[in-house]
Design an enzyme around this catalytic site. Structure first.
Site, PDB file in Angstrom:
ATOM      1  CE  LYS A  14      14.968  12.209 -20.781  1.00 54.10           C
ATOM      2  NZ  LYS A  14      14.436  12.785 -19.522  1.00 54.10           N
ATOM      3  NE  ARG A  88      20.851  12.628 -18.234  1.00 55.41           N
ATOM      4  CZ  ARG A  88      20.014  11.592 -18.212  1.00 55.41           C
ATOM      5  NH1 ARG A  88      20.108  10.624 -19.084  1.00 55.41           N
ATOM      6  NH2 ARG A  88      19.073  11.539 -17.298  1.00 55.41           N
ATOM      7  NE  ARG A 127      11.445   7.059 -13.137  1.00 55.76           N
ATOM      8  CZ  ARG A 127      12.314   7.768 -13.860  1.00 55.76           C
ATOM      9  NH1 ARG A 127      12.110   7.956 -15.153  1.00 55.76           N
ATOM     10  NH2 ARG A 127      13.372   8.294 -13.290  1.00 55.76           N
ATOM     11  NE  ARG A 160      15.625   5.385 -12.566  1.00 56.00           N
ATOM     12  CZ  ARG A 160      15.778   6.178 -13.625  1.00 56.00           C
ATOM     13  NH1 ARG A 160      15.067   5.967 -14.717  1.00 56.00           N
ATOM     14  NH2 ARG A 160      16.628   7.176 -13.612  1.00 56.00           N
ATOM     15  NE  ARG A 171      17.627  11.538 -11.616  1.00 57.05           N
ATOM     16  CZ  ARG A 171      16.506  10.816 -11.711  1.00 57.05           C
ATOM     17  NH1 ARG A 171      15.842  10.501 -10.621  1.00 57.05           N
ATOM     18  NH2 ARG A 171      16.085  10.409 -12.860  1.00 57.05           N
TER      19      ARG A 171
HETATM   20  P1  ADP Z   1      12.000  10.223 -18.244  1.00 59.40           P
HETATM   21  O1  ADP Z   1      12.352   9.068 -19.146  1.00 59.40           O
HETATM   22  O2  ADP Z   1      11.948  11.528 -18.985  1.00 59.40           O
HETATM   23  O3  ADP Z   1      12.859  10.289 -17.016  1.00 59.40           O
HETATM   24  P2  ADP Z   1       9.609   8.647 -17.684  1.00 59.40           P
HETATM   25  O4  ADP Z   1       9.094   8.315 -19.053  1.00 59.40           O
HETATM   26  O5  ADP Z   1      10.307   7.566 -16.925  1.00 59.40           O
HETATM   27  O6  ADP Z   1      10.509   9.985 -17.720  1.00 59.40           O
HETATM   28  O7  ADP Z   1       8.362   9.192 -16.841  1.00 59.40           O
HETATM   29  C1  ADP Z   1       8.505   9.576 -15.469  1.00 59.40           C
HETATM   30  C2  ADP Z   1       7.241   9.178 -14.716  1.00 59.40           C
HETATM   31  O8  ADP Z   1       6.164  10.000 -15.143  1.00 59.40           O
HETATM   32  C3  ADP Z   1       6.787   7.737 -14.942  1.00 59.40           C
HETATM   33  O9  ADP Z   1       6.251   7.258 -13.731  1.00 59.40           O
HETATM   34  C4  ADP Z   1       5.699   7.848 -16.021  1.00 59.40           C
HETATM   35  O10 ADP Z   1       4.726   6.819 -15.904  1.00 59.40           O
HETATM   36  C5  ADP Z   1       5.111   9.210 -15.698  1.00 59.40           C
HETATM   37  N1  ADP Z   1       4.680   9.946 -16.897  1.00 59.40           N
HETATM   38  C6  ADP Z   1       5.327  10.049 -18.082  1.00 59.40           C
HETATM   39  N2  ADP Z   1       4.665  10.857 -18.921  1.00 59.40           N
HETATM   40  C7  ADP Z   1       3.570  11.298 -18.238  1.00 59.40           C
HETATM   41  C8  ADP Z   1       2.480  12.179 -18.566  1.00 59.40           C
HETATM   42  N3  ADP Z   1       2.394  12.768 -19.765  1.00 59.40           N
HETATM   43  N4  ADP Z   1       1.547  12.395 -17.611  1.00 59.40           N
HETATM   44  C9  ADP Z   1       1.644  11.807 -16.370  1.00 59.40           C
HETATM   45  N5  ADP Z   1       2.622  10.981 -16.022  1.00 59.40           N
HETATM   46  C10 ADP Z   1       3.590  10.725 -16.930  1.00 59.40           C
HETATM   47  P1  AMP Z   2      17.899   8.119 -16.894  1.00 59.95           P
HETATM   48  O1  AMP Z   2      17.496   6.666 -16.926  1.00 59.95           O
HETATM   49  O2  AMP Z   2      17.952   8.723 -18.269  1.00 59.95           O
HETATM   50  O3  AMP Z   2      17.082   8.926 -15.923  1.00 59.95           O
HETATM   51  O4  AMP Z   2      19.418   8.147 -16.362  1.00 59.95           O
HETATM   52  C1  AMP Z   2      19.735   7.700 -15.078  1.00 59.95           C
HETATM   53  C2  AMP Z   2      21.152   8.132 -14.721  1.00 59.95           C
HETATM   54  O5  AMP Z   2      22.093   7.499 -15.603  1.00 59.95           O
HETATM   55  C3  AMP Z   2      21.455   9.623 -14.822  1.00 59.95           C
HETATM   56  O6  AMP Z   2      21.048  10.362 -13.694  1.00 59.95           O
HETATM   57  C4  AMP Z   2      22.994   9.590 -14.981  1.00 59.95           C
HETATM   58  O7  AMP Z   2      23.618   9.328 -13.733  1.00 59.95           O
HETATM   59  C5  AMP Z   2      23.202   8.353 -15.869  1.00 59.95           C
HETATM   60  N1  AMP Z   2      23.160   8.729 -17.293  1.00 59.95           N
HETATM   61  C6  AMP Z   2      22.224   8.341 -18.200  1.00 59.95           C
HETATM   62  N2  AMP Z   2      22.486   8.859 -19.410  1.00 59.95           N
HETATM   63  C7  AMP Z   2      23.611   9.613 -19.250  1.00 59.95           C
HETATM   64  C8  AMP Z   2      24.364  10.446 -20.125  1.00 59.95           C
HETATM   65  N3  AMP Z   2      24.012  10.619 -21.407  1.00 59.95           N
HETATM   66  N4  AMP Z   2      25.457  11.067 -19.629  1.00 59.95           N
HETATM   67  C9  AMP Z   2      25.831  10.905 -18.351  1.00 59.95           C
HETATM   68  N5  AMP Z   2      25.162  10.161 -17.450  1.00 59.95           N
HETATM   69  C10 AMP Z   2      24.047   9.515 -17.911  1.00 59.95           C
END
Ligand code: ADP
Ligand code: AMP
Length: 213
Positions: A14, A88, A127, A160, A171
């Site tokens: 995302k 969420r 990541r 992270r 998660r």
């Molecule tokens: P989210 O926001 O849904 O938690 P991220 O955008 O942070 O996910 O992506 C999670 C990890 O996967 C990051 O390390 C990113 O670089 C990698 N990633 C994201 N999209 C892709 C993809 N289409 N193919 C391979 N790796 C990806």
């Molecule tokens: P993210 O960066 O989207 O992976 O979110 C990291 C963490 O933040 C999640 O695992 C939750 O603990 C908290 N968080 C982010 N967005 C929300 C939401 N909309 N509702 C509740 N917790 C959230």
């Protein structure tokens, strides 16, 4: 005011998709990033959120909805929002509908990034995030030019705390029980558009951009 929601499990990509949409005039709102900023600033909200986030649990709905409410109430009527990681829970989704209605806004589209657990686990384990600007990298799929350093500002890349294996598992369970029901909620409103998020980054970004015109 228009809002687009990016839905999908943690690690589906995302934030990675949102980076390009931000270049197309969308205001990217990641509730996870907003909470991490509160942690960095050492606020009371940040301290309380950190305990939950480090375990992979959600922060309470009223806290997150409160942050979104303030943002939307201060927005200009022409603004296009891209929500990443919000809503969420069903309660958050209902609150978002109410908020948008009260501000004459519209929920334009809900983009579902579909990605199976084993792919998500590999993505989250690799990541790395810039500690300064939040840009997202992956050790294998999107490595920085210099290992451990952000391409954009030269700041260190960090893993992270919630990207540890045990927390990832938790998660994914929380996603399944609390967030996955949003798919049918938005399907019933005719708003869901699914994208295969297992494709390479550029293809996923292209598919989302095409969808949003
Ligand atoms: P989210 O926001 O849904 O938690 P991220 O955008 O942070 O996910 O992506 C999670 C990890 O996967 C990051 O390390 C990113 O670089 C990698 N990633 C994201 N999209 C892709 C993809 N289409 N193919 C391979 N790796 C990806
Ligand atoms: P993210 O960066 O989207 O992976 O979110 C990291 C963490 O933040 C999640 O695992 C939750 O603990 C908290 N968080 C982010 N967005 C929300 C939401 N909309 N509702 C509740 N917790 C959230």
């Amino acid at each position: 005011m228009i809002a687009i929601v990016l839905l999908g499990p943690p690690g589906a990509g995302k934030g990675t998709v949102a980076e390009v949409l931000a270049e197309k005039g969308y205001t990217h709102v990641s509730t996870g990033q907003l909470l991490r900023e509160q942690i960095q600033q050492g606020t009371q909200l940040g301290l309380e959120a950190k305990k939950l986030m480090d375990q992979g649990a959600f922060v309470p709905d009223d806290v997150v909805v409160g942050m979104i409410r303030s943002l939307l109430e201060e927005a200009n009527p022409e603004q296009k929002f891209l929500f990443d990681g919000f809503p969420r829970t069903l309660s958050q989704a209902e609150k978002l509908d109410e908020l948008l209605e009260s501000l004459n806004g519209t929920l334009g589209e809900v983009i579902l990034l579909e990605c199976p657990d084993h792919v998500v686990v590999e993505r989250l384990s690799g990541r790395r995030t810039c500690e300064k600007c939040g840009t997202i990298y992956h050790t294998k799929y999107n490595p920085p030019k210099t290992e451990g350093i952000c391409n954009l500002d030269g700041a260190p890349l960090l893993q992270r705390p919630d990207d540890k294996e045990e927390t990832i598992k938790n998660r994914l369970e929380v996603y399944e029980t609390q967030t996955a029901p949003l798919v049918s909620y938005y399907q019933s409103h005719g708003l869901i558009h699914s994208i295969d998020a297992t494709q390479p980054i550029q293809n996923v970004r292209k598919a989302v951009l095409e969808k949003l015109g």
